[in-house]
Motif scaffolding. Structure first.
Motif, PDB file in Angstrom:
ATOM      1  N   UNK A   1      -2.608  -5.244   2.803  1.00 23.90           N
ATOM      2  CA  UNK A   1      -1.288  -4.836   3.288  1.00 23.90           C
ATOM      3  C   UNK A   1      -1.379  -3.454   3.934  1.00 23.90           C
ATOM      4  N   UNK A   2      -0.634  -3.266   5.022  1.00 26.05           N
ATOM      5  CA  UNK A   2      -0.569  -1.966   5.694  1.00 26.05           C
ATOM      6  C   UNK A   2       0.822  -1.347   5.585  1.00 26.05           C
ATOM      7  N   UNK A   3       1.736  -2.059   4.935  1.00 29.42           N
ATOM      8  CA  UNK A   3       3.113  -1.580   4.841  1.00 29.42           C
ATOM      9  C   UNK A   3       3.228  -0.515   3.755  1.00 29.42           C
ATOM     10  N   UNK A   4       3.870   0.559   4.088  1.00 27.97           N
ATOM     11  CA  UNK A   4       4.114   1.625   3.125  1.00 27.97           C
ATOM     12  C   UNK A   4       5.291   1.209   2.222  1.00 27.97           C
TER      13      UNK A   4
ATOM     14  N   UNK B   1       7.673  13.888  -9.045  1.00 30.09           N
ATOM     15  CA  UNK B   1       7.693  15.306  -8.748  1.00 30.09           C
ATOM     16  C   UNK B   1       7.123  16.175  -9.841  1.00 30.09           C
ATOM     17  N   UNK B   2       6.908  15.606 -11.019  1.00 29.47           N
ATOM     18  CA  UNK B   2       6.443  16.424 -12.147  1.00 29.47           C
ATOM     19  C   UNK B   2       5.095  15.978 -12.703  1.00 29.47           C
ATOM     20  N   UNK B   3       4.543  14.858 -12.230  1.00 31.42           N
ATOM     21  CA  UNK B   3       3.225  14.431 -12.684  1.00 31.42           C
ATOM     22  C   UNK B   3       2.555  13.647 -11.569  1.00 31.42           C
ATOM     23  N   UNK B   4       1.226  13.635 -11.521  1.00 29.77           N
ATOM     24  CA  UNK B   4       0.532  12.871 -10.474  1.00 29.77           C
ATOM     25  C   UNK B   4       0.986  11.413 -10.485  1.00 29.77           C
ATOM     26  N   UNK B   5       1.408  10.936  -9.320  1.00 32.12           N
ATOM     27  CA  UNK B   5       1.957   9.578  -9.209  1.00 32.12           C
ATOM     28  C   UNK B   5       1.337   8.901  -7.995  1.00 32.12           C
ATOM     29  N   UNK B   6       0.985   7.619  -8.163  1.00 33.05           N
ATOM     30  CA  UNK B   6       0.381   6.865  -7.067  1.00 33.05           C
ATOM     31  C   UNK B   6       0.968   5.470  -7.029  1.00 33.05           C
ATOM     32  N   UNK B   7       1.041   4.915  -5.810  1.00 35.80           N
ATOM     33  CA  UNK B   7       1.548   3.557  -5.602  1.00 35.80           C
ATOM     34  C   UNK B   7       0.445   2.720  -4.973  1.00 35.80           C
ATOM     35  N   UNK B   8       0.009   1.696  -5.690  1.00 34.15           N
ATOM     36  CA  UNK B   8      -0.958   0.755  -5.157  1.00 34.15           C
ATOM     37  C   UNK B   8      -0.236  -0.263  -4.282  1.00 34.15           C
ATOM     38  N   UNK B   9      -0.930  -0.777  -3.279  1.00 33.65           N
ATOM     39  CA  UNK B   9      -0.349  -1.820  -2.434  1.00 33.65           C
ATOM     40  C   UNK B   9      -1.258  -3.031  -2.479  1.00 33.65           C
ATOM     41  N   UNK B  10      -0.717  -4.168  -2.112  1.00 32.69           N
ATOM     42  CA  UNK B  10      -1.485  -5.406  -2.137  1.00 32.69           C
ATOM     43  C   UNK B  10      -2.667  -5.318  -1.188  1.00 32.69           C
ATOM     44  N   UNK B  11      -3.743  -6.007  -1.551  1.00 33.47           N
ATOM     45  CA  UNK B  11      -4.946  -6.006  -0.723  1.00 33.47           C
ATOM     46  C   UNK B  11      -4.624  -6.537   0.672  1.00 33.47           C
TER      47      UNK B  11
ATOM     48  N   UNK C   1       4.570  10.302   1.013  1.00 31.41           N
ATOM     49  CA  UNK C   1       3.388  10.230   0.161  1.00 31.41           C
ATOM     50  C   UNK C   1       2.152  10.074   1.042  1.00 31.41           C
ATOM     51  N   UNK C   2       1.026  10.568   0.583  1.00 33.58           N
ATOM     52  CA  UNK C   2      -0.208  10.555   1.373  1.00 33.58           C
ATOM     53  C   UNK C   2      -0.973   9.247   1.160  1.00 33.58           C
ATOM     54  N   UNK C   3      -1.384   8.652   2.280  1.00 32.69           N
ATOM     55  CA  UNK C   3      -2.105   7.380   2.214  1.00 32.69           C
ATOM     56  C   UNK C   3      -3.605   7.619   2.090  1.00 32.69           C
ATOM     57  N   UNK C   4      -4.243   6.889   1.186  1.00 35.36           N
ATOM     58  CA  UNK C   4      -5.696   6.949   1.020  1.00 35.36           C
ATOM     59  C   UNK C   4      -6.242   5.525   0.924  1.00 35.36           C
TER      60      UNK C   4
ATOM     61  N   UNK D   1      -9.146  -0.512  -1.632  1.00 35.63           N
ATOM     62  CA  UNK D   1      -7.709  -0.699  -1.710  1.00 35.63           C
ATOM     63  C   UNK D   1      -6.976   0.518  -1.161  1.00 35.63           C
ATOM     64  N   UNK D   2      -5.748   0.288  -0.765  1.00 36.78           N
ATOM     65  CA  UNK D   2      -4.905   1.371  -0.257  1.00 36.78           C
ATOM     66  C   UNK D   2      -3.995   1.880  -1.365  1.00 36.78           C
ATOM     67  N   UNK D   3      -3.848   3.193  -1.405  1.00 30.83           N
ATOM     68  CA  UNK D   3      -2.983   3.810  -2.406  1.00 30.83           C
ATOM     69  C   UNK D   3      -2.215   4.952  -1.755  1.00 30.83           C
ATOM     70  N   UNK D   4      -0.993   5.150  -2.163  1.00 30.58           N
ATOM     71  CA  UNK D   4      -0.161   6.252  -1.683  1.00 30.58           C
ATOM     72  C   UNK D   4       0.059   7.219  -2.847  1.00 30.58           C
ATOM     73  N   UNK D   5      -0.291   8.480  -2.619  1.00 32.05           N
ATOM     74  CA  UNK D   5      -0.205   9.498  -3.675  1.00 32.05           C
ATOM     75  C   UNK D   5       0.955  10.422  -3.357  1.00 32.05           C
ATOM     76  N   UNK D   6       1.821  10.617  -4.336  1.00 32.72           N
ATOM     77  CA  UNK D   6       2.995  11.468  -4.141  1.00 32.72           C
ATOM     78  C   UNK D   6       2.612  12.925  -4.206  1.00 32.72           C
TER      79      UNK D   6
END
Length: 489
Positions: A461-464, A449-459, A471-474, A481-486
């Protein structure tokens, strides 16, 4: 006999050309220079793209431009200390690589130069050539990794140990080298000191080395022990956590895994590689045969104890990698390779000296075998340097993708490959599970909530991730690769 007199060879047992001309150390200097040139020409153009996973961990500890990555229990901080002066000046990977090339070439010269008084300068130079010619030695010279420095330290330490009875300064050098090896990799420092300690206690002429063998590792391990109490609750607990991180160390017949990883990958975990062709492993299988022949020849000349010392140290340093873990990396056996080149080089010189009437054919045969070995190693080096560059390049492209998505320093990454990509992007990294677990879900949500944060997922994978709801999926443009940005609050 003690000191330089109690050596593995004598001037009468080796051709004078190996000992007297050119001047002392010049052959070895030429080997070290060639080692540096090969790295600069064949390795640096590929590996300057970026740092790999483990390198990112070690470099981040002393890089003032990036957050320090999680430092797991099995690691030691000596390699971070080694690169700290360079990192304090610049974060440039090419500059760091070149600096390490120069340092590793100097280290190769210094380590094998110690053995010049024991084996003769020519034999020490030939041993350095055998070790420096291995592809893993060449690719490791510019890497921020500890194994090569343990190998060079082991060579220097055993040489200074043998020189202790006749040289007072050798005891100081022995203590300093053992301290440095222990600082670079504490378990290996202990494994190197153990046979030296037994030898110093058992052989009266070697007892002058005893204080150095005791003091050096204790000094080098001081930081590791202090960190064990500060972070893990004590030495025993750190060792327990280290074992768990390594996959619960226990009895494993790991020789097959070692063979499968001889020509890569740099880390075989899990090791599903098919393994190199049989011809590429012949040199590896020849090591025990040539070592046994060298010990037999030394026994005949009543110099077995001196010949046996580097062999026993090599066995101690390689035992855990051959029998106690279930994965492998080519760099793990670098200390053993370095130590075994010493008796093998002596055996070669002894064979040339014994074949006076057939010296030219013998020299030609040895030269051909060495040339074939060096050539095969260069072929593997070319392949592995390109493969290393491809891996580092992926991390760099992912970092650029994250920057385009607004994940810029100060930022936080989590998920698979978050650590090396985070270093490339200038972000901190944190994990909720696994060997690198370093945060909690509550802390991750707070920081997101206070700094840009992202979650990488395994190649693929479609599971959040369970913590990434809202979080926004890109899909990252350069890597796919898929990444979710908070969202920032």
């Amino acid at each position: 006999m003690t000191g330089p007199a109690a050596v593995l060879t004598t001037r009468s047992s080796i051709p004078q050309r190996l000992l007297s001309r050119p001047p002392a150390g010049r052959r070895l200097a030429l080997v070290a220079l060639t080692y540096a040139v090969v790295q600069l020409a064949l390795v640096i153009p590929h590996t300057s793209v970026g740092l790999l996973w483990d390198e990112s961990v070690y470099a981040s500890q002393v890089d003032p431009r990036r957050p320090a990555a999680f430092f797991s229990a099995p690691r030691s901080r000596g390699i971070s200390v080694l690169v700290a002066p360079v990192m304090a000046v610049t974060g440039s990977v090419p500059v760091l690589r070149v600096a390490l090339v120069l340092l590793s070439a100097a280290g190769l010269y210094a380590a094998f130069r110690v053995w010049g008084r024991v084996l003769g300068d020519g034999v020490a130079a030939f041993a350095a050539l055998l070790f420096g010619g291995l592809w893993i030695t060449q690719i490791s010279g510019s890497q921020v990794m500890p194994n090569l420095w343990v190998a060079l330290g082991a060579v220097a330490a055993t040489g200074w140990f043998l020189r202790c009875p006749g040289e007072v300064r050798a005891r100081w050098w022995l203590a300093a080298v053992l301290a440095a090896v222990t600082l670079v990799r504490t378990p290996d420092g202990a494994l190197l000191a153990l046979p030296l300690l037994v030898a110093a206690a058992a052989v009266r002429s070697w007892r002058p080395a005893l204080p150095a063998v005791l003091a050096g590792p204790l000094l080098g391990a001081a930081q590791w022990v202090a960190e064990a109490y500060l972070r893990f609750g004590g030495v025993r607990e750190r060792l327990r956590v280290s074992s768990a991180t390594e996959g619960d160390m226990g009895l494993h017949m790991n020789i097959g895994t070692v063979l499968r990883s001889l020509d890569g990958p740099l880390l075989c975990r899990p090791c599903t590689a098919p393994g190199p062709p049989v011809l590429m492993t012949l040199w590896w299988w020849s090591l025990p045969v040539l070592t046994a022949a060298a010990l037999l020849a030394a026994h005949r000349e009543r110099r077995l104890r001196t010949a046996l010392l580097p062999v026993v140290c090599a066995g101690c340093l390689s035992f855990s990698y051959l029998f106690l873990i279930g994965y492998s990396a080519p760099r793990f056996l670098l200390p053993a390779y370095a130590l075994l080149t010493l008796p093998i080089a002596w055996l070669t010189a002894r064979a040339l000296a014994a074949g006076r009437g057939r010296r030219l054919p013998l020299v030609a045969a040895v030269g051909l075998l060495v040339a074939l070995q060096l050539g095969s190693q260069q072929a593997v080096l070319h392949h592995m340097a390109r493969r290393t560059a491809a891996t580092a390049g992926v991390y760099q492209r992912a970092a650029h993708d994250l920057h385009e998505l607004g994940v810029r320093p100060p930022c936080l990454l989590t998920g698979p490959r978050a650590l090396p990509i985070g270093y490339a992007a200038g972000c901190a990294s944190a994990q909720l599970r696994g060997n690198n677990r370093s945060t909690t879900e509550a802390e991750l949500r707070r920081r997101s909530g206070i700094q840009p944060t992202a979650a990488l997922v395994s190649a693929g994978s479609t599971a959040r991730p369970y913590y990434a709801h809202g979080w926004t999926r890109y899909v990252m443009r350069r890597t796919g690769w898929t990444v979710y940005v908070a969202p920032l609050r």
